[in-house]
Design an enzyme around this catalytic site. Structure first.
Site, PDB file in Angstrom:
ATOM      1  CD  GLU A  43      -2.496   1.454   2.626  1.00  0.00           C
ATOM      2  OE1 GLU A  43      -2.816   2.622   2.943  1.00  0.00           O
ATOM      3  OE2 GLU A  43      -2.710   0.481   3.369  1.00  0.00           O
ATOM      4  NE  ARG A  47      -0.397   8.423   4.855  1.00  0.00           N
ATOM      5  CZ  ARG A  47      -0.346   7.688   5.960  1.00  0.00           C
ATOM      6  NH1 ARG A  47       0.702   7.793   6.767  1.00  0.00           N
ATOM      7  NH2 ARG A  47      -1.315   6.851   6.254  1.00  0.00           N
ATOM      8  CE  LYS A 131      -7.417   2.545   6.344  1.00  0.00           C
ATOM      9  NZ  LYS A 131      -6.293   3.412   5.893  1.00  0.00           N
TER      10      LYS A 131
END
Length: 209
Positions: A43, A47, A131
């Site tokens: 993943e 960012r 999640k």
């Protein structure tokens, strides 16, 4: 790599590393180190400024990796990350717009939830894998055990505050498919290019299931 569903992806690795890439040159060697250690599901979070290019580099150069993208917060990002080569997406939360964009992009999505109401909303939007984020702040093991009763059909990936020490306890729960963790990619090891150390952490994580 083509995958059929988010549950397939969750079953492919016990730990989904949460990866923040600051330098594009680190992307491919980092991915290769994780895959060499037995962790194929990656993943890469949106960012940093190089995240999209990092996803493309990994998708092109590391065919054994199942490359996904995390920190997806805007609908338009789904098309961007799919064209970069990502095969699944992870969001910290869920809105109707995000759900619609994931469907339009034909991209498996692991939506973030924190409360029972959010689980109900995500399930109503067609999701049965989610999640739990941030897992530690949401109640961790106790919260997942509590959610198992009313939501027996939902599979979770707890992320946020999970460590090598706590991961086995999460993975032992029947409603946990995998865990998310940043401990596989410590910033100092990435900065120094210590890929052997990262492969060792990946082997340790892969052996958890």
């Amino acid at each position: 790599m083509r995958v059929n569903s988010i549950r397939d992806i969750m079953r492919a690795s016990p730990v989904m590393p949460v990866i923040v890439i600051d330098r594009l040159d680190d992307a491919v060697p980092l991915a290769r180190a994780l895959v060499a250690g037995g962790i194929r599901v990656l993943e890469v979070t949106l960012r940093t400024a190089v995240a999209l290019n990092a996803i493309k580099a990994i998708a092109d150069a590391v065919p054994d990796a199942i490359v996904g993208v995390g920190t997806v917060t805007r609908p338009e990002q789904f098309a961007q990350v799919k064209s970069a080569g990502a095969v699944f997406a992870v969001t910290p939360g869920l809105t109707a717009e995000l759900a619609a964009a994931a469907k339009a992009a034909d991209m498996p999505l692991l939506p973030g939830v924190m409360t029972p109401s959010e689980v109900i909303a995500a399930r109503a939007a067609g999701f049965d894998a989610m999640k739990l984020f941030p897992a530690e702040q949401a109640g961790g093991l106790g919260m997942l055990k509590a959610l198992a009763g009313p939501f027996a059909d939902v599979l979770f990936c707890p992320t946020g505050g999970v460590s090598l020490h706590s991961a086995p306890q999460f993975l032992a729960l029947p409603n946990v498919g995998c865990v998310g963790g940043s401990w596989l990619v410590p910033k100092d090891k990435v900065a120094s290019g210590d890929w052997q150390a990262i492969s060792a952490l990946a082997r340790e994580a892969a052996a958890l299931r």
